[in-house]
Design a protein around this motif. Structure first.
Motif, PDB file in Angstrom:
ATOM      1  N   UNK A 197      14.924  39.729  43.245  1.00 11.79           N
ATOM      2  CA  UNK A 197      14.684  39.595  44.680  1.00 11.79           C
ATOM      3  C   UNK A 197      14.474  38.136  45.067  1.00 11.79           C
ATOM      4  N   UNK A 198      15.529  37.365  44.856  1.00 17.54           N
ATOM      5  CA  UNK A 198      15.516  35.932  45.123  1.00 17.54           C
ATOM      6  C   UNK A 198      16.945  35.476  45.404  1.00 17.54           C
ATOM      7  N   UNK A 199      17.089  34.288  45.944  1.00 17.15           N
ATOM      8  CA  UNK A 199      18.427  33.792  46.283  1.00 17.15           C
ATOM      9  C   UNK A 199      19.288  33.542  45.052  1.00 17.15           C
ATOM     10  N   UNK A 200      18.648  33.256  43.915  1.00 20.39           N
ATOM     11  CA  UNK A 200      19.372  33.031  42.668  1.00 20.39           C
ATOM     12  C   UNK A 200      18.633  33.723  41.533  1.00 20.39           C
ATOM     13  N   UNK A 201      19.396  34.263  40.577  1.00 20.36           N
ATOM     14  CA  UNK A 201      18.805  34.885  39.403  1.00 20.36           C
ATOM     15  C   UNK A 201      19.605  34.457  38.182  1.00 20.36           C
ATOM     16  N   UNK A 202      18.912  34.155  37.078  1.00 23.96           N
ATOM     17  CA  UNK A 202      19.564  33.806  35.824  1.00 23.96           C
ATOM     18  C   UNK A 202      19.386  34.965  34.859  1.00 23.96           C
ATOM     19  N   UNK A 203      20.437  35.275  34.125  1.00 25.31           N
ATOM     20  CA  UNK A 203      20.383  36.394  33.192  1.00 25.31           C
ATOM     21  C   UNK A 203      21.538  36.297  32.206  1.00 25.31           C
ATOM     22  N   UNK A 204      21.476  37.125  31.169  1.00 24.32           N
ATOM     23  CA  UNK A 204      22.549  37.164  30.181  1.00 24.32           C
ATOM     24  C   UNK A 204      23.859  37.556  30.836  1.00 24.32           C
ATOM     25  N   UNK A 205      24.942  36.915  30.414  1.00 25.12           N
ATOM     26  CA  UNK A 205      26.261  37.280  30.937  1.00 25.12           C
ATOM     27  C   UNK A 205      26.603  38.723  30.598  1.00 25.12           C
ATOM     28  N   UNK A 206      25.975  39.289  29.575  1.00 18.96           N
ATOM     29  CA  UNK A 206      26.219  40.676  29.197  1.00 18.96           C
ATOM     30  C   UNK A 206      25.571  41.689  30.108  1.00 18.96           C
ATOM     31  N   UNK A 207      24.770  41.223  31.079  1.00 16.02           N
ATOM     32  CA  UNK A 207      24.107  42.128  32.015  1.00 16.02           C
ATOM     33  C   UNK A 207      24.756  42.099  33.390  1.00 16.02           C
ATOM     34  N   UNK A 208      25.990  41.591  33.430  1.00 18.69           N
ATOM     35  CA  UNK A 208      26.693  41.400  34.704  1.00 18.69           C
ATOM     36  C   UNK A 208      28.070  42.039  34.606  1.00 18.69           C
ATOM     37  N   UNK A 209      28.530  42.618  35.709  1.00 19.97           N
ATOM     38  CA  UNK A 209      29.872  43.209  35.763  1.00 19.97           C
ATOM     39  C   UNK A 209      30.629  42.628  36.949  1.00 19.97           C
ATOM     40  N   UNK A 210      31.906  42.320  36.728  1.00 20.34           N
ATOM     41  CA  UNK A 210      32.748  41.799  37.798  1.00 20.34           C
ATOM     42  C   UNK A 210      33.049  42.880  38.819  1.00 20.34           C
ATOM     43  N   UNK A 211      33.176  42.474  40.078  1.00 20.08           N
ATOM     44  CA  UNK A 211      33.499  43.386  41.167  1.00 20.08           C
ATOM     45  C   UNK A 211      34.786  42.957  41.853  1.00 20.08           C
ATOM     46  N   UNK A 212      35.604  43.907  42.301  1.00 19.30           N
ATOM     47  CA  UNK A 212      36.751  43.545  43.129  1.00 19.30           C
ATOM     48  C   UNK A 212      36.272  42.937  44.441  1.00 19.30           C
ATOM     49  N   UNK A 213      37.077  42.051  45.006  1.00 21.25           N
ATOM     50  CA  UNK A 213      36.701  41.397  46.258  1.00 21.25           C
ATOM     51  C   UNK A 213      36.554  42.385  47.402  1.00 21.25           C
ATOM     52  N   UNK A 214      37.155  43.570  47.278  1.00 22.65           N
ATOM     53  CA  UNK A 214      37.112  44.562  48.352  1.00 22.65           C
ATOM     54  C   UNK A 214      35.786  45.306  48.438  1.00 22.65           C
ATOM     55  N   UNK A 215      34.932  45.192  47.415  1.00 23.95           N
ATOM     56  CA  UNK A 215      33.681  45.949  47.380  1.00 23.95           C
ATOM     57  C   UNK A 215      32.612  45.252  48.208  1.00 23.95           C
ATOM     58  N   UNK A 216      31.938  46.003  49.059  1.00 23.92           N
ATOM     59  CA  UNK A 216      30.826  45.485  49.840  1.00 23.92           C
ATOM     60  C   UNK A 216      29.646  45.183  48.904  1.00 23.92           C
ATOM     61  N   UNK A 217      29.181  43.935  48.921  1.00 21.91           N
ATOM     62  CA  UNK A 217      28.150  43.527  47.966  1.00 21.91           C
ATOM     63  C   UNK A 217      26.804  44.186  48.243  1.00 21.91           C
ATOM     64  N   UNK A 218      26.506  44.454  49.495  1.00 20.80           N
ATOM     65  CA  UNK A 218      25.239  45.120  49.795  1.00 20.80           C
ATOM     66  C   UNK A 218      25.252  46.529  49.229  1.00 20.80           C
ATOM     67  N   UNK A 219      26.362  47.242  49.393  1.00 21.98           N
ATOM     68  CA  UNK A 219      26.462  48.582  48.812  1.00 21.98           C
ATOM     69  C   UNK A 219      26.453  48.513  47.287  1.00 21.98           C
ATOM     70  N   UNK A 220      27.147  47.538  46.725  1.00 20.73           N
ATOM     71  CA  UNK A 220      27.215  47.419  45.266  1.00 20.73           C
ATOM     72  C   UNK A 220      25.846  47.158  44.647  1.00 20.73           C
ATOM     73  N   UNK A 221      24.961  46.508  45.378  1.00 20.54           N
ATOM     74  CA  UNK A 221      23.639  46.205  44.828  1.00 20.54           C
ATOM     75  C   UNK A 221      22.838  47.461  44.520  1.00 20.54           C
ATOM     76  N   UNK A 222      23.216  48.601  45.105  1.00 24.71           N
ATOM     77  CA  UNK A 222      22.467  49.837  44.888  1.00 24.71           C
ATOM     78  C   UNK A 222      22.926  50.604  43.658  1.00 24.71           C
ATOM     79  N   UNK A 223      23.946  50.111  42.959  1.00 27.22           N
ATOM     80  CA  UNK A 223      24.567  50.887  41.883  1.00 27.22           C
ATOM     81  C   UNK A 223      23.988  50.628  40.490  1.00 27.22           C
ATOM     82  N   UNK A 224      23.722  49.378  40.060  1.00 30.95           N
ATOM     83  CA  UNK A 224      23.443  49.146  38.634  1.00 30.95           C
ATOM     84  C   UNK A 224      22.294  49.950  38.036  1.00 30.95           C
ATOM     85  N   UNK A 225      21.137  49.978  38.667  1.00 27.97           N
ATOM     86  CA  UNK A 225      19.976  50.612  38.037  1.00 27.97           C
ATOM     87  C   UNK A 225      20.120  52.127  37.994  1.00 27.97           C
TER      88      UNK A 225
END
Length: 313
Positions: A102-130
């Motif tokens: 919950x900050x403007x920037x977050x650092x984490x392992x590259x293995x904890x990140x997934x690429x998204x298509x440009x067509x995906x709404x980022x606000x909606x996508x934020x609700x998916x990982x957990x």
């Protein structure tokens, strides 16, 4: 950078915007410019001081938040899978020195990140990982064959809303307890059989499955009451250790998403399911970080049919 943070434990009022140092990527890490991060019940527990034992002597200020979406801001040495500016979603355990999402920037392992298509709404996508990864873990833990039946309590909630379509994709017959106002939503999600919420649930299920269903996902934390509706030798999956199922007739398994925060392959699968429309994100409220206290209040009040999202974009 701005962060929705707190320096002491307490009620929602302790949450405020703070200016914290911009994180830097070390080898194997990425820094993500966060556009959106959700507020979840686990964040309210952290803020209330109920997770101190899990925080390992961390020093304030604390930043909660387990899931987010944004764009790659910096890549560390050895990271070749992501490019600057690439849209991503990710998962992080906030009980660490580098803090949460919950900050403007977050650092984490590259293995904890997934690429998204440009067509995906980022606000909606934020609700998916957990909750999406939790739902994947639930389906794995059930180990039920195609055609088996599973009762999902709290199917209209954040976790249940992802468990249902994944269970359908796995070929399961999905049963859910439902309030009348949630029935249309549950039909859209793919629920096969709906039970009345309350005293009539048991009789309705036994009328269809006299011996009980094959499995249970207890997202509503009903415990042994729901477990009693599973056949002898069936399986029950729990989501919170504080609400255990102790029915000795069943195989009981517990899943915790913190066990797989670096499961990039599963996060990438969730991104594909999101793109294909298998998963339907539901955003109830969008708030700026300056209203972080209100976000915590809304989550604690409960009853939302969608997620509370802090937007930093």
């Amino acid at each position: 950078m701005r962060a929705s943070a707190f320096s002491e434990f307490g009620g929602p009022e302790v949450v405020r915007v703070m200016d914290l140092p911009l994180p830097r990527a070390r080898a194997g890490e990425v820094v993500v410019r966060v556009f959106a991060a959700t507020v979840n019940p686990t964040d309210t527990l952290m803020r209330a001081g109920k997770q101190v034992a899990m925080m390992g002597g961390l020093e304030p200020p604390f930043v909660a938040g387990m899931e987010f979406a944004g764009c790659i801001h910096e890549v560390g040495e050895g990271v070749a899978t992501f490019a600057l500016g690439q849209p991503v979603m990710g998962l992080v355990n906030p009980r660490r020195p580098e803090r949460g999402a919950q900050a403007e920037y977050v650092v984490l392992s590259a293995g904890a990140v997934a690429a998204l298509p440009a067509s995906i709404d980022l606000i909606e996508a934020s609700t998916v990982p957990m909750n999406g990864l939790t739902a994947l873990m639930v389906i794995e833990a059930l180990e039920l064959p195609r055609g088996a039946s599973v009762l999902v309590t709290g199917a209209a909630g954040a976790v249940g809303g992802y468990v249902v379509p994944l269970a359908k994709q796995a070929g399961l017959t999905v049963v859910a307890d439902a309030k009348s106002q949630d029935m249309d939503l549950l039909r859209r999600l793919g629920v096969d059989e709906m039970l009345p919420r309350g005293d009539g649930m048991e009789a309705a299920l036994r009328g269809r499955w006299p011996q009980g269903v094959d499995g249970l996902v207890d997202a509503a934390l009903l415990g042994n009451r729901a477990a009693a509706l599973v056949r002898d030798g069936g399986v029950a999956v729990t989501l919170r250790k504080a609400n255990p199922i102790t029915d000795a007739r069943l195989t009981v398994r517990h899943v915790s998403v913190t066990d797989r925060v670096n499961d990039g392959a599963s996060l990438q699968l969730l991104a594909r399911l999101l793109q294909d429309g298998v998963l339907t994100p539901r955003v109830a409220v969008r708030l700026p970080p300056e209203e972080g206290a209100q976000a915590h209040r809304l989550v604690e009040q409960g009853g939302l049919r969608g997620r509370v999202v802090l937007t930093f974009g």
